[in-house]
Design a protein around this motif. Structure first.
Motif, mmCIF file in Angstrom:
data_model
loop_
_atom_site.group_PDB
_atom_site.id
_atom_site.type_symbol
_atom_site.label_atom_id
_atom_site.label_comp_id
_atom_site.label_asym_id
_atom_site.label_seq_id
_atom_site.Cartn_x
_atom_site.Cartn_y
_atom_site.Cartn_z
ATOM 1 N N GLU A 44 0.834 -1.206 0.000
ATOM 2 C CA GLU A 44 0.000 0.000 0.000
ATOM 3 C C GLU A 44 0.865 1.251 0.000
ATOM 4 O O GLU A 44 1.963 1.262 0.537
ATOM 5 C CB GLU A 44 -0.908 0.005 1.240
ATOM 6 C CG GLU A 44 -0.139 0.031 2.543
ATOM 7 C CD GLU A 44 -1.036 0.008 3.755
ATOM 8 O OE1 GLU A 44 -0.760 -0.798 4.659
ATOM 9 O OE2 GLU A 44 -1.998 0.785 3.799
ATOM 10 N N VAL B 3 -11.019 7.099 1.014
ATOM 11 C CA VAL B 3 -10.630 5.707 0.805
ATOM 12 C C VAL B 3 -10.838 5.324 -0.647
ATOM 13 O O VAL B 3 -11.863 5.642 -1.255
ATOM 14 C CB VAL B 3 -11.448 4.771 1.719
ATOM 15 C CG1 VAL B 3 -11.087 3.322 1.437
ATOM 16 C CG2 VAL B 3 -11.203 5.108 3.178
ATOM 17 N N SER B 5 -10.669 1.813 -2.956
ATOM 18 C CA SER B 5 -10.571 0.358 -2.871
ATOM 19 C C SER B 5 -10.254 -0.219 -4.236
ATOM 20 O O SER B 5 -10.539 0.388 -5.272
ATOM 21 C CB SER B 5 -11.872 -0.243 -2.335
ATOM 22 O OG SER B 5 -12.909 -0.112 -3.303
ATOM 23 N N GLN B 6 -9.657 -1.387 -4.213
ATOM 24 C CA GLN B 6 -9.384 -2.127 -5.438
ATOM 25 C C GLN B 6 -9.859 -3.557 -5.264
ATOM 26 O O GLN B 6 -9.749 -4.142 -4.181
ATOM 27 C CB GLN B 6 -7.885 -2.143 -5.763
ATOM 28 C CG GLN B 6 -7.393 -0.913 -6.492
ATOM 29 C CD GLN B 6 -5.934 -1.000 -6.881
ATOM 30 O OE1 GLN B 6 -5.110 -0.237 -6.385
ATOM 31 N NE2 GLN B 6 -5.606 -1.928 -7.777
ATOM 32 N N HIS B 7 -10.352 -4.098 -6.350
ATOM 33 C CA HIS B 7 -10.802 -5.482 -6.302
ATOM 34 C C HIS B 7 -10.481 -6.164 -7.628
ATOM 35 O O HIS B 7 -10.727 -5.578 -8.691
ATOM 36 C CB HIS B 7 -12.313 -5.562 -6.059
ATOM 37 C CG HIS B 7 -12.843 -6.961 -6.060
ATOM 38 N ND1 HIS B 7 -12.720 -7.800 -4.971
ATOM 39 C CD2 HIS B 7 -13.436 -7.691 -7.021
ATOM 40 C CE1 HIS B 7 -13.245 -8.970 -5.260
ATOM 41 N NE2 HIS B 7 -13.696 -8.934 -6.496
ATOM 42 N N SER B 9 -7.761 -8.072 -4.736
ATOM 43 C CA SER B 9 -6.466 -7.697 -4.173
ATOM 44 C C SER B 9 -5.353 -8.540 -4.790
ATOM 45 O O SER B 9 -4.204 -8.117 -4.839
ATOM 46 C CB SER B 9 -6.458 -7.854 -2.651
ATOM 47 O OG SER B 9 -6.842 -9.166 -2.298
ATOM 48 N N CYS B 23 -11.392 -0.218 -9.508
ATOM 49 C CA CYS B 23 -10.907 0.817 -8.599
ATOM 50 C C CYS B 23 -12.090 1.705 -8.243
ATOM 51 O O CYS B 23 -12.737 2.267 -9.140
ATOM 52 C CB CYS B 23 -9.814 1.631 -9.275
ATOM 53 S SG CYS B 23 -9.175 3.004 -8.278
ATOM 54 N N LEU B 26 -14.538 5.504 -2.447
ATOM 55 C CA LEU B 26 -15.652 5.121 -1.574
ATOM 56 C C LEU B 26 -16.426 6.296 -0.996
ATOM 57 O O LEU B 26 -17.607 6.170 -0.697
ATOM 58 C CB LEU B 26 -15.126 4.229 -0.446
ATOM 59 C CG LEU B 26 -14.514 2.905 -0.906
ATOM 60 C CD1 LEU B 26 -14.134 2.054 0.288
ATOM 61 C CD2 LEU B 26 -15.457 2.149 -1.834
ATOM 62 N N GLY B 108 -5.229 3.276 -4.025
ATOM 63 C CA GLY B 108 -5.814 2.018 -3.631
ATOM 64 C C GLY B 108 -4.749 1.089 -3.077
ATOM 65 O O GLY B 108 -3.550 1.385 -3.173
ATOM 66 N N PRO B 109 -5.151 -0.036 -2.527
ATOM 67 C CA PRO B 109 -4.206 -0.966 -1.911
ATOM 68 C C PRO B 109 -3.429 -1.804 -2.913
ATOM 69 O O PRO B 109 -2.494 -2.507 -2.533
ATOM 70 C CB PRO B 109 -5.101 -1.850 -1.039
ATOM 71 C CG PRO B 109 -6.426 -1.816 -1.717
ATOM 72 C CD PRO B 109 -6.546 -0.458 -2.325
#
Lengths: 117, 116
Positions: A44, B3, B5-7, B9, B23, B26, B108-109
């Motif tokens: 991250e 925030v 998010s990514q999906h 991971s 991506c 949020l 994102g992560p």
């Protein structure tokens, strides 16, 4: 041409001591922003600190401070009182203005910091 | 703070298949999102800038037909790696610009893609 240069691939620092990570940049824009991010092994990107090109004061965020020398085009990160958890990869980044950069943020090669107990 | 998010991971796929990475911002509307890729022990390389409602702007050397980007809403951008090959294995990171926060860019992560 490389726009963000980080010349230190790796750095060691003793716990509780201060360390400076170097960053120089190149831009013809008058308006730009400089950033430092920390990337631990999880991947991250953690935002640390920001300096605007028109900011006269050096940015500070807790143990992080940015030594901004505009004439030299340098934006070094200073971490005071290093902690073991500071061991990570550190990236310097620049966001240029709309004229030359289109608000894109580009990154330097990074410096891996190792904090020794 | 905001925030992104990514999906997913992480994803493992067979060579020749396509993979879609999402991506999402949020809690803010992102008119601009960016896609980066990062090879091991290397820096983040900007692939493309994704603008809501218009075509993405690709960086030099990035194949637009291979890396399809869609920014259909103010909170979602997708990156599709088409006909993936082992050399596409990488860490893909998106970021979103929040115009309401002085254009601060949130990351994102990341998504780790492995192509077998």
């Amino acid at each position: 041409a490389q726009k963000i240069t980080q010349t230190q691939p790796g750095m060691f620092v003793q716990e509780k001591e201060a360390v400076t990570l170097d960053c120089t940049y190149d831009t013809s824009d008058q308006s730009y922003g400089l950033f430092w991010y920390k990337q631990p092994s999880s991947g991250e990107m953690i935002f640390l600190i920001y300096q605007g090109s028109y900011d006269e004061q050096n940015a500070t965020e807790g143990r992080y401070s940015l030594n901004f020398q505009k004439a030299r085009k340098s934006a070094n990160l200073v971490i005071s009182a290093s902690q073991l958890g500071d061991s990570a990869m550190y990236f310097c980044a620049m966001r240029e203005g709309p004229r030359s950069g289109g608000f894109k943020t580009i990154f330097g090669a990074g410096t891996r910091l190792f904090v020794k107990a | 703070g905001a925030v992104v998010s990514q999906h997913p991971s992480w994803v493992i796929c067979k060579s020749g298949t396509s993979v879609k990475i999402e991506c999402r911002s949020l809690d803010f509307q992102a008119t601009t999102m960016f896609w980066y890729r990062q090879f091991p022990k290397q820096s983040l390389m900007l692939m493309a800038t994704s603008n809501e409602g218009s075509k993405a702007t690709y960086e030099q050397g990035v194949e637009k037909d291979k890396f399809l980007i869609n920014h259909a809403s103010l909170t979602l951008s997708t990156l599709t790696v088409t006909s993936a090959h082992p050399e596409d294995s990488s860490f893909y990171i998106c970021s979103a610009r929040d115009p309401g926060q002085g254009d601060t860019q949130y990351f994102g992560p990341g998504t780790r893609l492995t192509v077998l």
